[in-house]
Design an enzyme around this catalytic site. Structure first.
Site, PDB file in Angstrom:
ATOM      1  N   GLU B  49      -4.301  -5.895  12.633  1.00  0.00           N
ATOM      2  CA  GLU B  49      -4.440  -7.033  11.632  1.00  0.00           C
ATOM      3  C   GLU B  49      -5.866  -6.645  10.542  1.00  0.00           C
ATOM      4  OE1 GLU B  49      -6.058 -10.449  13.905  1.00  0.00           O
ATOM      5  OE2 GLU B  49      -4.238 -10.339  15.242  1.00  0.00           O
ATOM      6  N   ASP B  60     -15.032 -17.732  14.092  1.00  0.00           N
ATOM      7  CA  ASP B  60     -15.518 -16.284  14.721  1.00  0.00           C
ATOM      8  C   ASP B  60     -16.695 -16.506  15.363  1.00  0.00           C
ATOM      9  OD1 ASP B  60     -13.312 -14.481  14.144  1.00  0.00           O
ATOM     10  OD2 ASP B  60     -13.838 -14.885  11.962  1.00  0.00           O
TER      11      ASP B  60
END
Lengths: 409, 267
Positions: B49, B60
């Protein structure tokens, strides 16, 4: 007019879109919570138990209706136009923010949640949230950019006095945008127990709708007060726009009056040419930030550009999606006001009317001066005085050099 | 059959789950990320990814936030993404892109899909784009033969899982815990339950991410998921250097092969 009985002829659609703007650009993990909030609000807004309790709190606790005050000595510096001030600064906690937090705090209790998180820039929304949580017995955590905790240290102390935990945010630009990022990270982790009490009419659906409707009382009251005082509507309604909650609230009282111009004043910072500003609608472009498609300050790659404003409450690179739609449709117009223009209006209102406005609201006052000069003495301009300036005295003292070195010691 | 579908078929034939490793493009530099991703491929990642560094990464945790900030400060531009993807494809690896939506929206949804496909990318994972808002993306993905990988979460209702799976292709990304990215000591108990619920609505392979950092955790997740997705642990290793990345990829690749003969994942 109660807080709950408004029908949304002006959108958004069922999925929260104002034209192309709005929607839900959010992680899947939050979709269930957003659906729950939408469903609960749909029930609450037509439930007399909810609307009755909210109206009671607005009246007996927040001090509504807020006054409408004419400002004739200030108006001499605004082309002689009549200037009317909608006094949201006189609400409990000192700004319009209390309207929204009381509504959302009641919703939090209806949803059976016990913990509230919020972001704050200038601290007005944080203080209002901490206040509502103290009143209703909810746990309160406020995220505030580290830069803003320094600019607004007294408000940090105020929130802590009210029992809230204040968490300084040290990521990114360490201002309002990053406080929202951190609040969203908290929310996605604790969504089962926690309501995110968003402070402006931005974010994913249903927040732009919910926050607007909770502030609509400003415009509804002001419209009637104008009619009572003058027997006519104002020519212009002026309000500052950061995220845009006070503006959308007062605008909505007049949105069906095509003869009333709606003017939003954006933070022009050091001037648009300087690149150091927060004039999202004037100088930005559409994109997604914090859950909605709306105008925002971004570079060629879609990275957010940091906003700059002397006003911590307007220091935000995004704006609520309905404002983007009102701009595109032309129903509202948006102009930048620089730090210097806003501070001049801050000083002027203090000296001519004995009212110290928030620096945020001073942008609207400066805009009203410009509009008054353009329109002349026959014009009536309604200004949303969204907050009081006590929190800004330190900034003003530095800006104007009001305290000598000797006195500062 | 898409190349991702073929990859899952191959892994299934070996009786194991796929290993998927994440690294932001441009971390620590653009050439540095090209090298590290190539190492991840050669050391056992079946798929990488490639993350797009973004100014406001609300999903995140601190590790990936810091890496994204680092990459942006080092001068990462969105066009560099395609260079990085292309180098993975040239090295014989498979790459999908993981990106917040605004960079794609700003670039132009169709142009982004076109340029990603031309670079050899296989699809896009969209952590803040749900199918409800994805009409333009679904059309562009179709036009340029890219897989669209949407996320489901422990909080997703069965109805939303069904709708999300219906719009997804390649695989379905199950976030194993409520929260932001970051390595965790224990694999969440919510993950197997979410995978079980998702399998009731789809035949797509299901990848599980958020928190895996060791061989044992990889093996545990491989016991119920078709792909084990590792992010923050690779970013942490990348800060140390190529050798640490190679070692981690090797360890995790062993993890997804533990018990490969006895306990092959279903679906």
């Amino acid at each position: 007019m109660s807080s709950g009985d408004h029908v949304d002829q002006h959108g958004p659609d069922a999925r929260g879109h104002f034209g192309p703007y709005g929607g839900r650009f959010m992680p899947e993990a939050l979709m269930d919570a957003l659906d729950e909030l939408s469903a609960e609000y749909d029930k609450a807004r037509v439930d007399p138990a909810f609307t009755g309790e909210l109206d009671r709190l607005l009246r007996d606790y927040a001090g509504r209706p807020s006054l409408l005050t004419e400002a004739p000595r200030f108006a001499e510096h605004a082309g002689g136009a009549r200037i009317l001030l909608k006094r949201e600064d006189l609400n409990h906690t000192g700004s319009h923010k209390i309207n929204n937090v009381l509504g959302q705090a009641l919703l939090t209790k209806r949803m059976g949640k016990k913990r509230v998180i919020a972001e704050t820039g200038a601290g007005q929304h944080g203080v209002a949230t901490a206040t509502a949580c103290a009143l209703l017995g909810l746990e309160c955590v406020v995220y505030m950019g580290e830069v803003d905790t320094k600019r607004q240290a007294l408000n940090v102390a105020r929130m802590r006095l009210l029992g809230a935990e204040v968490i300084p945010v040290k990521t990114g630009s360490r201002t309002l945008k990053d406080a929202i990022n951190e609040a969203l990270r908290d929310w996605v982790t604790n969504v089962d127990t926690t309501h995110y009490l968003l402070g402006t009419a931005a974010g994913p659906h249903p927040f732009p709708l919910l926050v607007r409707n909770l502030h609509r009382v400003i415009g509804v009251e002001a419209r009637q007060q104008c009619l009572d005082l003058l027997g006519r509507l104002p020519d212009v309604v002026a309000a500052c726009v950061g995220g845009g909650s006070n503006a959308i609230g007062i605008f909505h009282g007049f949105i069906d009056d095509p003869g009333v111009r709606l003017v939003g004043l954006e933070p022009g910072g050091a001037g648009l040419d300087s690149g150091r500003h927060g004039a999202t609608l004037t100088a930005g472009s559409p994109g997604t930030l914090h859950g909605a498609l709306s105008y925002l300050l971004q570079d060629e790659d879609g990275q957010t550009i940091e906003a700059h404003s002397i006003s911590a409450g307007l220091d935000y690179p995004g704006v609520g999606p309905e404002h983007s739609w009102l701009k595109d449709t032309g129903r509202a117009e948006y102009r930048p006001v620089t730090d210097a223009e806003a501070m001049a209006a801050f000083s002027l209102l203090s000296r001519t009317e004995g009212i110290i406005p928030a620096i945020e609201s001073s942008h609207a006052l400066a805009g009203a001066q410009q509009l008054g000069r353009e329109l002349g003495p026959d014009a009536v301009i309604l200004v949303n005085l969204s907050g009081r300036g006590d929190k800004d005295v330190d900034t003003a003292a530095k800006w104007f050099g009001l305290v000598t070195e000797e006195e500062a010691e | 059959m898409s190349r991702l579908a073929r990859m899952f078929q191959e892994c299934r034939a070996e009786g194991r789950s796929a290993l998927v490793g994440y690294l932001p493009a441009g971390y620590p530099t653009v050439p540095g990320s090209q090298d590290l991703l190539t190492v991840m491929v050669s050391a056992g990642c079946d798929l990488v990814e490639v993350g797009v560094p973004y100014s406001d990464p609300v999903m995140d945790g601190p590790t990936i936030q810091a890496a994204a900030e680092h990459a942006l400060r080092a001068g990462f531009r969105l066009r560099d993404l395609f260079t990085v993807v292309e180098s993975v494809a040239t090295a014989g690896g498979r790459a999908v892109v993981m990106t917040y939506w605004n960079p794609v929206y700003r670039y132009g949804v169709d142009a982004f899909a076109r340029d990603l496909a031309a670079a050899g990318g296989l699809g896009v994972i969209t952590p803040d784009l749900v199918p409800d808002e994805a009409d333009d993306w679904l059309a562009a993905a179709e036009r340029h033969a890219l897989d669209r990988i949407f996320l489901v979460a422990p909080s997703s209702t069965d109805e939303r899982i069904a709708r999300t799976a219906g719009a997804a292709s390649g695989f379905l990304y199950a976030t194993s815990v409520m929260g932001v990215t970051g390595a965790r000591d224990a694999v969440s108990h919510a993950a197997p339950e979410l995978v079980r619920r998702a399998r009731a609505h789809t035949d797509l392979p299901i990848g599980v991410g958020l928190g895996v950092r060791s061989r044992e955790q990889a093996a545990e997740v491989a016991g119920f998921a078709d792909a084990v997705i590792v992010g923050s642990a690779f970013v942490t290793a990348a800060a140390t250097g190529e050798a640490a990345v190679r070692e981690l990829a090797g360890e995790l690749a062993e993890g997804v092969r533990i018990g490969a003969d006895s306990a092959s994942p279903v679906g």
